[in-house]
Design a protein around this motif. Structure first.
Motif, short mmCIF file in Angstrom:
data_model
loop_
_atom_site.label_atom_id
_atom_site.label_comp_id
_atom_site.label_asym_id
_atom_site.label_seq_id
_atom_site.Cartn_x
_atom_site.Cartn_y
_atom_site.Cartn_z
N TYR A 405 13.15 51.05 13.86
CA TYR A 405 14.06 51.45 12.51
C TYR A 405 14.57 52.76 13.12
CZ TYR A 405 15.61 53.07 8.09
OH TYR A 405 16.64 53.55 7.45
N PRO A 406 15.77 53.07 12.97
CA PRO A 406 16.86 52.36 12.04
C PRO A 406 16.96 51.18 12.85
CG PRO A 406 17.92 54.17 13.17
CD PRO A 406 16.43 54.48 13.43
N LEU A 407 17.56 50.26 12.05
CA LEU A 407 17.94 48.73 12.32
C LEU A 407 18.85 48.92 13.72
CD1 LEU A 407 17.23 45.99 11.10
CD2 LEU A 407 19.92 46.06 10.48
N VAL A 408 18.50 47.93 14.73
CA VAL A 408 19.32 47.96 15.80
C VAL A 408 19.65 46.65 16.19
CG1 VAL A 408 19.13 48.11 18.42
CG2 VAL A 408 18.09 49.95 16.69
N GLN A 409 20.90 45.98 16.31
CA GLN A 409 21.36 44.74 16.45
C GLN A 409 22.41 44.58 17.57
OE1 GLN A 409 23.06 43.97 12.43
NE2 GLN A 409 21.10 42.88 11.92
N TYR A 410 22.44 43.65 18.25
CA TYR A 410 23.74 43.21 19.18
C TYR A 410 24.08 41.68 18.70
CZ TYR A 410 20.31 40.40 22.02
OH TYR A 410 19.57 39.40 22.68
N ASP A 411 25.37 41.67 18.95
CA ASP A 411 26.13 40.27 18.61
C ASP A 411 26.54 39.50 19.75
OD1 ASP A 411 26.53 40.35 15.53
OD2 ASP A 411 26.83 42.45 16.14
N VAL A 412 26.34 38.22 19.52
CA VAL A 412 26.79 37.40 20.53
C VAL A 412 27.89 36.51 19.94
CG1 VAL A 412 26.42 35.54 22.32
CG2 VAL A 412 24.82 37.38 22.00
N TYR A 413 29.17 36.33 20.45
CA TYR A 413 30.35 35.40 19.75
C TYR A 413 30.56 34.23 21.00
CZ TYR A 413 33.25 38.31 22.79
OH TYR A 413 34.04 39.08 23.59
N SER A 414 31.03 33.35 20.21
CA SER A 414 31.77 32.40 21.08
C SER A 414 33.20 32.21 20.55
CB SER A 414 30.99 31.07 20.84
OG SER A 414 31.67 29.89 21.29
N GLN A 415 33.99 32.38 21.23
CA GLN A 415 35.49 32.72 21.19
C GLN A 415 36.19 31.36 21.63
OE1 GLN A 415 37.10 36.17 22.92
NE2 GLN A 415 38.62 36.20 21.34
N GLU A 416 37.21 31.15 20.32
CA GLU A 416 38.07 29.92 20.91
C GLU A 416 39.41 30.54 21.61
OE1 GLU A 416 37.73 26.88 20.20
OE2 GLU A 416 35.75 26.92 19.46
N PRO A 417 39.86 29.95 22.46
CA PRO A 417 41.35 30.45 22.96
C PRO A 417 42.09 30.73 22.06
CG PRO A 417 40.57 28.42 24.27
CD PRO A 417 39.45 28.60 22.99
N GLN A 418 42.97 31.72 22.09
CA GLN A 418 44.05 32.17 21.21
C GLN A 418 45.22 32.57 21.84
OE1 GLN A 418 42.20 35.22 18.73
NE2 GLN A 418 40.59 33.71 17.88
N LEU A 419 46.21 32.68 21.25
CA LEU A 419 47.66 33.20 21.57
C LEU A 419 48.19 34.02 20.57
CD1 LEU A 419 50.09 33.23 23.56
CD2 LEU A 419 50.91 31.19 22.60
N ARG A 420 48.55 35.33 20.99
CA ARG A 420 49.18 36.11 20.28
C ARG A 420 50.31 36.60 20.58
NH1 ARG A 420 45.08 39.20 19.87
NH2 ARG A 420 45.93 41.02 21.11
N VAL A 421 51.68 36.74 20.05
CA VAL A 421 52.68 37.01 20.29
C VAL A 421 53.14 38.35 19.27
CG1 VAL A 421 55.25 36.48 20.73
CG2 VAL A 421 53.15 34.98 21.15
N GLU A 422 53.55 39.52 19.74
CA GLU A 422 53.72 40.57 18.95
C GLU A 422 55.00 41.32 19.69
OE1 GLU A 422 50.29 42.53 18.50
OE2 GLU A 422 49.77 42.66 20.64
N PRO A 423 55.83 42.12 19.11
CA PRO A 423 56.91 42.90 19.68
C PRO A 423 56.03 44.33 19.96
CG PRO A 423 57.26 42.95 17.11
CD PRO A 423 55.92 42.04 17.54
N LEU A 424 56.75 44.78 20.91
CA LEU A 424 56.38 46.11 21.51
C LEU A 424 56.82 47.44 20.72
CD1 LEU A 424 56.74 45.55 25.44
CD2 LEU A 424 54.77 45.57 24.16
N ALA A 425 58.11 47.01 19.85
CA ALA A 425 58.39 48.17 19.16
C ALA A 425 57.95 47.85 17.76
CB ALA A 425 59.99 48.05 19.18
N ASP A 426 58.21 48.91 16.77
CA ASP A 426 57.80 48.78 15.44
C ASP A 426 58.71 47.34 14.65
OD1 ASP A 426 56.11 50.70 15.56
OD2 ASP A 426 57.66 52.18 15.10
N SER A 427 59.86 47.21 15.11
CA SER A 427 60.40 46.12 14.49
C SER A 427 61.46 45.49 15.73
CB SER A 427 61.31 46.67 13.13
OG SER A 427 62.18 47.47 13.38
N LEU A 428 61.62 44.45 15.68
CA LEU A 428 62.78 43.70 16.49
C LEU A 428 63.90 44.00 15.80
CD1 LEU A 428 60.71 40.81 17.58
CD2 LEU A 428 61.17 42.72 18.93
N LEU A 429 65.06 44.15 16.41
CA LEU A 429 66.61 44.08 16.09
C LEU A 429 67.20 43.21 16.66
CD1 LEU A 429 67.32 47.95 16.34
CD2 LEU A 429 66.40 46.80 14.44
N ALA A 430 68.14 42.60 15.83
CA ALA A 430 68.70 41.06 16.24
C ALA A 430 69.90 41.77 17.10
CB ALA A 430 69.40 40.39 14.99
#
Length: 891
Positions: A405-430
């Motif tokens: 005590y205090p509580l001590v933990q660690y996490d193990v995750y299994s991650q699915e493949p992902q694709l993320r697309v995001e603009p570099l600027a705050d907003s995209l202008l046409a």
């Protein structure tokens, strides 16, 4: 006392006489030690000579007790005569004293007498009788925090436990004494060696495990994870580094140090993703454990402070002071009984956990003081792992620290493949090529050479291909692993992006430029078809809807090599400009003003602005008045372009125009382009000037200037500029034998409160529909302020009678419903003399219909059909001569 008192009196006065019994017991014990009556072998010759001298020194017994069979004189003489007699009398005296103390509630004193009795039993080699009394005394010392008596009593208890063969209790007491700073170094080493010798003896003949609490052997100071956020993927490596402070005086070889772990999976089959864990878990990586508490539950220093208060008691009859004193309000905290608390010397009862998940480190030598121990493991199953118990084994002796005590933990995750697309600027202008970042999270998938992303092309959005594109590969801990070239190939329908090879649980990041082909800002329904444009309005704040940017969503379908399903992403492009047009009039001359407003945060340079007539009208000309080759357009500002309209035919043809403008960012650091992306279509159908309104104010008769407070004459001239047109054909139009006429409602309004309109301020007139036909209206106005005052506003509306069948067919937005009008019943017979009451009097439509008077309606004239030639005109008003307070309005 026994000779002069009966038994009832003696029992009732035990609280006062028990001290004498205790004193007598102590003195008898002293005599026994002095005369060798307590030793194991009995008294020697010197002790016997001392006994003889003592008996001779007693003299003769007093007469008052000589005839008593069991007098104190006879008991003492008998006790000194032999070892057996001394033991009998001492035990009787001690037990009687203990019973007296117990009967009056003085448990503490009874236990201290018992400690003396335990020492007697130890000298007599009867440890089984001494242990109970030693435990009771030790419990009292621990409760009260007496450090030195605790140490001394523990030594006696250790000797007792060793003689009784209580291995587990003896080892526990030895560990406490080996870490006791009140003992000498040699004594501490002796007790530590006792533990090591026992472990060595049992090494060749393994038996059951002896589990002891760790607080006396060592304590856990801190713990650190690597990686620091205690999050690792399946198959990843995790290390746990702990600092253990040994309290033993010599180095102790430990066979193994182990940490038992409890494994759990989230409920509802929920698995924490890497993004969630990274966001919600801190990255300090270390846990500090509180310092060890005192080796006894309550010490004098840990008691609360005294809460002393004055106390007065007064007589209820005359309020005189009867009693005064000091009381302690927290006496219940200071005098709590600790005897019922569990002794630290009792068997620990600690259970050694033996689960499937254990971290181990073998062959560790714990030096006195701080020691660093590192555990390494490879994550196998996703879930949450909680560190429960730390244990160290010295042969068959296991020192256990439960729980951690205090509580001590660690996490193990299994991650699915992902694709993320995001603009570099705050907003995209046409209309501007801008970079978009692609992030491929490989998860448990290993990207191989030849794997690619297949993007479906969108007609209104282009992916710009460059000769050289680079991708960077990171580990899940954001450590750069490598970089590689990226190839992009585009066809009519699909754009292929070849991915570089990357191991599992890594990130691939690269940037591409996209260009959304611009279109006019529109609003409409959304389309759910992939590859189609979805225009809509984006309102960041309802109070700023006038400054929001129109946005267009482009949905792109992407086929990934790790999935049979397509991933759909949506990129939102904001149209940075809002373009509006206005038809302006100056007499019979017409102008088109186009306003371009920059809604974005960037600065632009407008270029090549142009307005063209797409209706192929040969009679219409557009003459630019203020068009320049380039004009700056800063953020949140507007630029205006004006064209004059000239036509040869009568009536003029409708204008169907198209406005286009090119632009480039003013700070062209990363965008150095100039193109014509935006085209704005609009129509101007009715731009005929039908009426000219002119107002004129004259001073009173005989005066050269208007004065405040004096009535002035207001003349309003309404002139028809053209003959009958198609726009005049409605229910307001009437035909007589000689000419056509239409009903108009005029209204004089001064929103600036500079004038007071006296008498009738509005009315209905019958206006001849003929060129240059003029109707004049006279009324009186009074200036309220001095200075150059603007003239009141004059408004015109078409007056449609209530029985108009056409009224139900017109667009509701083109009507102005006046609920406060009160219509004269002879309005059709005498249109010019009709009166309209003040707008402050409210007569609702429902009430008028209830009275049988349906309300007429007013139709606003289209923009540009009325030209007010008095707009902007001012007249000088001078103050009255007798005014002692001068108010001047400057506009």
């Amino acid at each position: 006392m026994e000779g002069c008192c009966d038994r009832a009196q003696i029992d009732s006065n035990v609280a006062h006489t028990v001290g004498l019994w205790s004193y007598a017991t102590e003195k008898l014990k002293s005599l026994g030690y002095l005369c060798g009556l307590v030793s194991e072998k009995g008294p020697n010759s010197e002790d016997l000579n001392r006994i003889v001298d003592l008996l001779a020194g007693l003299g003769a017994e007093r007469p008052e007790t000589a005839n008593t069979a069991q007098s104190p004189y006879k008991k003492l003489k008998e006790a000194l005569s032999s070892v057996e007699a001394f033991e009998k009398h001492y035990l009787d005296l001690s037990h009687a004293t203990i019973e007296m103390y117990t009967s009056i509630g003085r448990i503490r004193s009874a236990k201290f007498v018992g400690k003396d009795l335990a020492e007697f039993y130890m000298r007599k080699k009867s440890p089984q009788k001494a242990e109970t009394y030693l435990q009771g005394a030790l419990k009292n010392y621990l409760a009260e925090g007496w450090a030195l008596p605790i140490t001394h009593t523990r030594k006696q208890l250790a000797e007792c436990q060793k003689l009784l063969g209580q291995v587990e209790n003896y080892l526990q007491t030895s560990s406490l004494l080996a870490s006791d700073p009140h003992l000498t170094a040699e004594e501490r080493k002796h007790f530590c060696q006792e533990i090591l010798d026992f472990a060595r003896r049992q090494a060749d003949s393994p038996g059951h495990k002896i589990v002891l609490p760790m607080h006396s052997f060592a304590h856990l100071r801190d713990l650190h994870f690597t990686p620091s956020n205690a999050v690792v993927h399946v198959g990843g490596a995790l290390s746990v580094e702990i600092t253990v402070c040994s309290q033993m005086p010599v180095p102790v070889p430990v066979e193994q140090i182990a940490v038992s772990i409890h494994f759990s999976v989230e409920k509802n089959n929920y698995r924490k993703t890497a993004e969630w864990l990274t966001k919600h878990k801190t990255s300090h990586g270390g846990v500090n454990f509180p310092a060890e508490t005192m080796p006894f539950p309550t010490s004098q220093n840990s008691l609360p402070a005294l809460e002393l208060h004055e106390m007065f008691e007064r007589s209820p009859s005359d309020n005189s002071l009867n009693t005064t004193g000091i009381i302690c309000k927290n006496v219940h905290m200071l005098l709590r009984r600790q005897e019922s608390s569990a002794s630290l010397e009792a068997p620990s009862g600690v259970a050694l956990e033996d689960g499937a998940h254990v971290l181990r480190c073998s062959s560790v030598t714990l030096e006195p003081g701080a020691n660093t121990v590192t555990f390494r493991t490879q994550a196998k199953e996703p879930g949450t792992y909680t560190l429960r118990q730390l244990c160290a084994s010295v042969g068959p002796v296991w020192f256990v620290l439960p729980p951690i005590y205090p509580l001590v933990q660690y996490d193990v995750y299994s991650q699915e493949p992902q694709l993320r697309v995001e603009p570099l600027a705050d907003s995209l202008l046409a209309g501007i090529p801008q970079k978009v970042k692609f992030t491929v999270t490989t998860g448990h998938y290993t990207v191989k050479n030849g794997d690619s992303l297949q993007l479906s092309n969108v007609e209104a959005m282009l992916i710009l291909c460059h000769t050289e594109n680079r991708a960077v590969i990171y580990s899940n801990a954001r450590e750069k692993a490598s970089d590689a070239s990226l190839w992009v190939q585009s066809s009519d329908k699909v754009t292929s992006i070849g991915l570089p090879a990357a191991p599992a649980y890594h990130l691939i990041e690269f940037e591409l430029e996209v260009l959304s082909l611009p279109s006019a800002p529109v609003t409409g329904g959304e389309s759910s078809v992939l590859g189609m444009t979805e225009p809509h309005r984006k309102h960041k704040n309802t109070q700023e809807t006038g400054h929001c940017m129109a946005t267009t969503d482009h949905k792109v379908s992407i086929d990934c090599p790790w999935s049979i399903y397509s991933t759909v992403i949506a990129l939102t492009f904001s149209v940075p400009f809002r373009t509006t047009h206005t038809l302006l009039s100056a007499g019979t001359r017409k102008y088109v003003q186009v306003s371009v407003q920059n809604l974005s945060e960037l600065d632009f340079q407008l270029s090549d602005s142009n307005l063209a007539d797409i209706g192929d009208s040969t009679d219409l000309q557009l003459i630019p008045l203020n068009t320049r080759s380039q004009q700056p357009l800063r953020s949140k500002q507007s630029v205006f372009f004006v064209w004059e309209l000239k036509w040869a035919g009568v009536p003029p043809p409708p204008l169907r125009g198209q406005f286009s403008v090119g632009f480039s960012p003013a700070s062209a650091k990363q965008l150095s382009i100039s193109l014509k992306p935006y085209t704005y279509d609009f129509q101007v159908e009715n731009f005929f000037t039908l009426y000219n309104v002119k107002a004129e104010i004259r001073p009173p008769l005989g005066a050269e200037l208007c004065r405040t407070g004096s009535l002035c004459s207001l003349e309003v001239a309404i002139t028809r500029l053209s003959d009958l047109l198609e726009v005049d054909r409605d229910d307001a139009l009437t035909q007589s034998d000689e000419y056509f006429s239409t009903k108009l409602l005029y209204e004089v309004v001064d929103n600036s409160s500079n004038w007071a309109v006296c008498g009738k301020s509005s009315g209905v007139i019958a206006m001849p529909v003929a060129a240059q036909a003029t109707h004049r209206v006279h009324m009186e106005v009074m200036p309220l302020f001095a200075g150059y005052l603007p003239l009141p506003d004059v408004r015109l509306f078409k007056y449609l009678p209530h029985h108009s069948a056409h009224s139900t067919q017109l667009d509701a937005d083109s009507w102005i419903e006046n609920d406060s009008l009160s219509v004269d019943k002879h309005v059709d017979d005498q249109p010019d003399s009709s009166s309209i009451k003040s707008r402050g009097s409210v007569h609702s439509v429902t009430s008028s219909e209830h009275k049988g008077l349906p309300m007429p309606r007013l139709q606003a004239l289209l923009p540009g059909q009325v030209f007010n030639s008095s707009t902007g005109a001012q007249i000088l008003v001078i103050p009255s001569r007798d005014d002692h307070v001068l108010e001047v309005s400057v506009t």
